[in-house]
Scaffold this active site. Sequence first.
Site, mmCIF file in Angstrom:
data_model
loop_
_atom_site.group_PDB
_atom_site.id
_atom_site.type_symbol
_atom_site.label_atom_id
_atom_site.label_comp_id
_atom_site.label_asym_id
_atom_site.label_seq_id
_atom_site.Cartn_x
_atom_site.Cartn_y
_atom_site.Cartn_z
ATOM 1 C CB THR A 1 -5.501 -3.821 7.704
ATOM 2 O OG1 THR A 1 -5.631 -2.991 9.111
ATOM 3 C CG2 THR A 1 -3.568 -3.362 7.809
ATOM 4 C CG ASP B 1 0.023 3.336 6.628
ATOM 5 O OD1 ASP B 1 -0.919 2.610 6.148
ATOM 6 O OD2 ASP B 1 0.997 2.924 7.121
ATOM 7 C CE LYS C 1 -2.301 -1.534 3.727
ATOM 8 N NZ LYS C 1 -1.636 -2.986 3.661
ATOM 9 C CB THR C 2 3.799 2.315 2.126
ATOM 10 O OG1 THR C 2 3.125 1.983 3.182
ATOM 11 C CG2 THR C 2 4.643 3.581 2.369
ATOM 12 N NE ARG D 1 6.894 -4.255 5.240
ATOM 13 C CZ ARG D 1 5.662 -3.447 5.679
ATOM 14 N NH1 ARG D 1 4.578 -4.128 6.421
ATOM 15 N NH2 ARG D 1 5.583 -2.410 5.013
HETATM 16 N N1 LIG Z 1 4.129 -5.289 -5.926
HETATM 17 C C1 LIG Z 1 5.569 -5.446 -5.653
HETATM 18 N N2 LIG Z 1 6.580 -5.527 -6.187
HETATM 19 C C2 LIG Z 1 7.768 -5.597 -5.624
HETATM 20 N N3 LIG Z 1 7.832 -5.346 -4.090
HETATM 21 C C3 LIG Z 1 6.976 -4.787 -3.493
HETATM 22 C C4 LIG Z 1 5.533 -5.135 -4.115
HETATM 23 N N4 LIG Z 1 4.898 -4.628 -3.176
HETATM 24 C C5 LIG Z 1 5.511 -4.458 -1.929
HETATM 25 N N5 LIG Z 1 6.758 -4.845 -2.334
HETATM 26 C C6 LIG Z 1 7.885 -4.667 -1.321
HETATM 27 O O1 LIG Z 1 7.261 -5.026 0.005
HETATM 28 C C7 LIG Z 1 7.532 -4.175 1.052
HETATM 29 C C8 LIG Z 1 6.356 -3.710 1.806
HETATM 30 O O2 LIG Z 1 5.504 -2.937 0.933
HETATM 31 P P1 LIG Z 1 4.810 -1.766 1.684
HETATM 32 O O3 LIG Z 1 5.404 -1.013 2.753
HETATM 33 O O4 LIG Z 1 4.234 -0.717 0.369
HETATM 34 O O5 LIG Z 1 3.414 -2.479 2.186
HETATM 35 P P2 LIG Z 1 2.234 -1.867 2.864
HETATM 36 O O6 LIG Z 1 0.917 -2.546 2.416
HETATM 37 O O7 LIG Z 1 2.321 -0.390 2.892
HETATM 38 O O8 LIG Z 1 2.356 -2.267 4.601
HETATM 39 P P3 LIG Z 1 2.070 -1.631 5.542
HETATM 40 O O9 LIG Z 1 0.491 -1.471 5.779
HETATM 41 O O10 LIG Z 1 2.444 -2.503 6.797
HETATM 42 O O11 LIG Z 1 2.722 -0.376 5.779
HETATM 43 C C9 LIG Z 1 8.268 -2.822 0.495
HETATM 44 O O12 LIG Z 1 9.467 -2.547 0.695
HETATM 45 C C10 LIG Z 1 8.274 -3.251 -1.252
HETATM 46 O O13 LIG Z 1 9.871 -3.277 -1.554
#
Ligand SMILES: Nc1ncnc2c1ncn2[C@@H]1O[C@H](COP(=O)(O)OP(=O)(O)OP(=O)(O)O)[C@@H](O)[C@H]1O
Length: 343
Positions: free
Chosen positions: A160, A111, A66-67, A219
């Site tokens: 989430t 977030d 998401k981030t 992640r």
């Molecule tokens: N589609 C993707 N392709 C490559 N790497 C990805 C992808 N999605 C996520 N990642 C990797 O996974 C890690 C986690 O992603 P991210 O921080 O965006 O998750 P999030 O959904 O925002 O989690 P949270 O809700 O815990 O913050 C990032 O460091 C990124 O490198």
Amino acid sequence: MSEDPLDPHAHLDDSAAEGALRPPSLAEFRGQPRVSEQLGLVLDAARARGQVPDHVLLSGPPGLGKTTLAMIIAHELGQPLRISSGPAIQHAGDLAAILSGLTEGEVFFLDEIHRMSRPAEEMLYLAMEDFRVDVIVGKGPGATEIPLEIPRFTLVGATTRAGLLPGPLRDRFGFTGQLDYYEAGALVGIVARSATLLQVELDTPSAEVIASRSRGTPRIANRLLRRVRDYALVKASGRITPGVAAAALELYEVDELGLDRLDRAVLDAICVRFGGGPVGLSTLAMSVGEETETVEEVAEPYLIRQGFLMRTPRGRVATRRAWNHLGLAVPATHTDLFSTGQE
Ligand SMILES: Nc1ncnc2c1ncn2[C@@H]1O[C@H](COP(=O)(O)OP(=O)(O)OP(=O)(O)O)[C@@H](O)[C@H]1O
């Protein structure tokens, strides 16, 4: 924050490396084909019209990107990104300060949007719709509301649990992307790309071992890759093979289905301590020594998805698969429960 290397919430382990592994553009973002295509269209259309795109809501379990997508949106639009989170905005004034400081077209990533305070949430409704906030000046009967124009911005909200958002807030997003656990193929691609960026030599069979134990979560995949790299360096002269990858993950208590210590503790509590359930969420969380949110948002979605447990109105219930996975015999009473068609 937890230091568990397998906790998808934990950002602190090699957080600089995590940032470096984020794909910068939609073209490099793997998996989630539907969300990716739909979002691409929203951005292309906004660019073609020369307008600020609709607000975007991203929902899904932690660590699915998401981030990363919020950063990609800003990057694709050539706009700066402002980042905050629901728990950090407890007063409407905090939000007013952020919103009035945005520049025209800026992307504002919020977030954990479901954890914002009520007054801030109400201020956000107006800001999202009319690009205006009402600032209250003074106190008591003499207090007055002064409307303040704010620049047009794109809100990217992440949660989430989209179901926890009040309807009026959800309705103000023009596009909602529901992120789901990644398919094995996409995760293999993500691990391979990360290995290249980390200058780690990784063959496809080894990438597959890591991907298959990553709970469908990039992640975790990236984190497991780093642990496998460390293990190979210390124990196998730096050479990663499928056997080395499996041995490393064994050491970190990640089983062949990707279940980690918390997942197994949850299953063990339901099956052994509570006789298969039903057991309430808070009792379950307490018995594994975790927050209810962690059990509900991190462990459960994957366990449900894998068919290990069910949410019923009376509580959580283990399925036969859970007993089998733990190497335990399914008690007769539970065989009866599932043969009534509840499985
Ligand atoms: N589609 C993707 N392709 C490559 N790497 C990805 C992808 N999605 C996520 N990642 C990797 O996974 C890690 C986690 O992603 P991210 O921080 O965006 O998750 P999030 O959904 O925002 O989690 P949270 O809700 O815990 O913050 C990032 O460091 C990124 O490198």
